[in-house]
Structures are given as structure tokens and as C-alpha cells.
Design a protein around this motif. Structure first.
Motif, PDB file in Angstrom:
ATOM      1  N   THR A 243       0.784  -1.306   0.052  1.00 35.57           N
ATOM      2  CA  THR A 243      -0.050  -0.052   0.039  1.00 35.57           C
ATOM      3  C   THR A 243       0.904   1.194   0.073  1.00 35.57           C
ATOM      4  O   THR A 243       2.024   1.249   0.512  1.00 35.57           O
TER       5      THR A 243
ATOM      6  N   GLU B 212     -13.483   4.411  -6.231  1.00 33.20           N
ATOM      7  CA  GLU B 212     -12.081   3.518  -6.332  1.00 33.20           C
ATOM      8  C   GLU B 212     -11.999   3.253  -7.809  1.00 33.20           C
ATOM      9  O   GLU B 212     -13.203   2.818  -8.733  1.00 33.20           O
TER      10      GLU B 212
ATOM     11  N   SER C 243     -10.040   0.547 -10.259  1.00 33.47           N
ATOM     12  CA  SER C 243      -9.247  -1.013 -10.294  1.00 33.47           C
ATOM     13  C   SER C 243      -8.842  -1.523 -11.353  1.00 33.47           C
ATOM     14  O   SER C 243      -9.600  -1.215 -12.397  1.00 33.47           O
ATOM     15  N   SER C 244      -7.526  -2.299 -11.562  1.00 37.24           N
ATOM     16  CA  SER C 244      -7.271  -3.018 -12.872  1.00 37.24           C
ATOM     17  C   SER C 244      -6.492  -4.097 -12.397  1.00 37.24           C
ATOM     18  O   SER C 244      -5.792  -4.222 -11.243  1.00 37.24           O
TER      19      SER C 244
ATOM     20  N   THR D 137      -2.722  -6.610  -9.332  1.00 36.69           N
ATOM     21  CA  THR D 137      -4.012  -6.159  -9.175  1.00 36.69           C
ATOM     22  C   THR D 137      -3.948  -4.763  -8.447  1.00 36.69           C
ATOM     23  O   THR D 137      -3.215  -4.585  -7.428  1.00 36.69           O
TER      24      THR D 137
ATOM     25  N   LYS E   6      -5.725  -1.089  -7.091  1.00 37.25           N
ATOM     26  CA  LYS E   6      -6.935  -0.516  -6.332  1.00 37.25           C
ATOM     27  C   LYS E   6      -6.293   0.730  -5.722  1.00 37.25           C
ATOM     28  O   LYS E   6      -5.562   0.985  -5.180  1.00 37.25           O
TER      29      LYS E   6
ATOM     30  N   ASP F 212      -7.615   5.303  -4.800  1.00 38.44           N
ATOM     31  CA  ASP F 212      -8.560   6.255  -4.569  1.00 38.44           C
ATOM     32  C   ASP F 212      -7.859   7.661  -4.866  1.00 38.44           C
ATOM     33  O   ASP F 212      -6.640   7.666  -4.359  1.00 38.44           O
TER      34      ASP F 212
END
Length: 218
Positions: A48, A178, A180-181, A200, A202, A204
Motif C-alpha cells: 500500500t 475507487e 481498479s485494474s 491487481t 486499487k 482512490d
């Protein structure tokens, strides 16, 4: 909620146009703070990252006064590019928000010192691009785009100038939903392997702006 907002907005625009109400056109220079939080997952590993960036932005807007009401309807356009980054094993995943439109309602009242204090609420729409989402081998990059919506709220002060001009200062905030890909790790280039863990993303992104505007009434 979006459908109801758009229905009300179109109705007010039609009423404003048919009544030949006062129109305002202007431009803004903003100091913008973009704040991003992103999570990248590769296999069983999750990382993160968060960060912020301050930069100048520009915007153009058009407003119409609703007849017999202290309410205006408006549309604003801003060709911005705000980025949220998250580090992966090989490359960074980036998120850009571009072609930013806002449909809004503005309501206010005069203050004893002169001028008007107003509040603004609306819906913002932007094209979100996700790029450079690589697998552990550096292959299988993605280049995705998506359309996102987010609420915008703001408060400001407006004062009239000479020759039907006006000045504004405004503070507003937009919270995007949000994005995401995902990448399954397959090789797109032939240089990597097809058994990478994949990745992956995600993320914001929120945008807060202090805006200084100048415009003209018609």
C-alpha cells in the motif's frame, strides 16, 4: 442518485435558457492538492502506498441564473491530470484523471460587507487512465481507461466588478470512487513468461482546490 441529479439539472438548464436568464462565463486558476491511496497486489504480496501532490490547474465555466430563485446551474471543464502512484516489483502503477467535467448547482446570499457567499454541490466526471501495471518479469503492461464519477462540494465568495465583471474565490473538494485494474501475468511481449503472479491495482484519488476566478455577466 446520478440519474435524479441529471434530470433536475437538465430541467433547470431548460428553464434558465427559455427565460433568457442572466448568464455568466469565466475562467479559474486553482492551486490543487491531489491525495491518492493505492494498493498493489502481486500473488500473495500486497503493498500500500499513499501520497499527495500540489500543482496549479485551470478551469473554464458557464453558469445560468434560475429565474426568481437564488440558485444557478453551471458546467465546468478542466483538462487536469492528477496521478496516484503505487510501487510494484518492477514498475509503478499510475492513475491519471483527465477531461474533468462538473455539473453543479450554486446557491448563495448577499452579506453586509458586500458581495455574495455561496455554496456549491454537483457531480464530477473524469476519464481515468491506468498505465504501467507490470508483472514481476516486467512484461504484460496494461493501459486501461475507465469513466468515474464523484461528488463535488464547495464554498466561495463572489464580488461584482466594473462593466458586468465579477471575481470569486472558492474552496472545493471532489472525491472520486475507487478505480481498479487487474493483470493475469500473461506475457504480451514474448520477452516474459506466462506464469508470473500477475498484479491487481486499487486506488482512490481526492482533489481539493483553492480557486481564483474572473468572469463576465451577460
Amino acid at each position: 442518485m446520478l440519474k435524479k441529479f441529471l434530470t433536475v439539472f437538465v430541467s433547470l438548464i431548460t428553464l434558465t435558457y427559455s427565460a433568457h436568464a442572466e448568464m455568466k462565463v469565466g475562467g479559474s486558476i486553482a492551486m490543487a492538492l491531489a491525495e491518492g491511496d493505492a494498493t498493489v497486489t502481486e500473488g500473495s504480496t500486497t503493498k500500500t502506498s499513499s501520497g499527495d501532490d500540489t500543482r496549479p490547474l485551470v478551469q473554464a465555466f458557464l453558469e445560468g441564473q434560475v429565474p426568481n430563485a437564488p440558485v444557478s446551474v453551471g458546467i465546468a471543464f478542466m483538462p487536469l491530470a492528477e496521478i496516484a502512484d503505487a510501487d510494484g516489483t518492477v514498475t509503478d502503477a499510475s492513475v491519471e484523471v483527465r477531461s474533468h467535467f462538473t455539473l453543479y448547482l450554486k446557491a448563495g446570499g448577499e452579506v453586509p460587507q458586500g458581495g455574495e457567499v455561496y455554496v456549491k454541490a454537483g457531480i464530477s466526471r473524469g476519464t481515468v487512465k491506468i498505465a504501467d501495471l507490470a508483472t514481476t518479469s516486467g512484461s504484460a503492461l496494461t493501459d486501461d481507461e475507465d469513466t468515474l464519477l464523484g461528488p463535488t462540494v464547495g464554498i466561495g465568495y463572489e464580488r461584482e466588478g466594473a462593466n458586468d465583471t465579477f471575481f470569486r474565490v472558492e474552496l472545493n473538494h471532489t472525491a472520486y470512487d475507487e478505480v481498479s485494474s487487474a493483470n493475469n501475468g500473461a506475457s504480451n511481449t514474448g520477452d516474459g513468461t506466462d506464469n508470473d503472479a500477475g498484479k491487481t491495482l486499487k486506488a482512490d484519488v481526492d482533489l481539493t482546490m483553492l480557486m481564483f476566478s474572473f468572469g463576465k455577466k451577460f
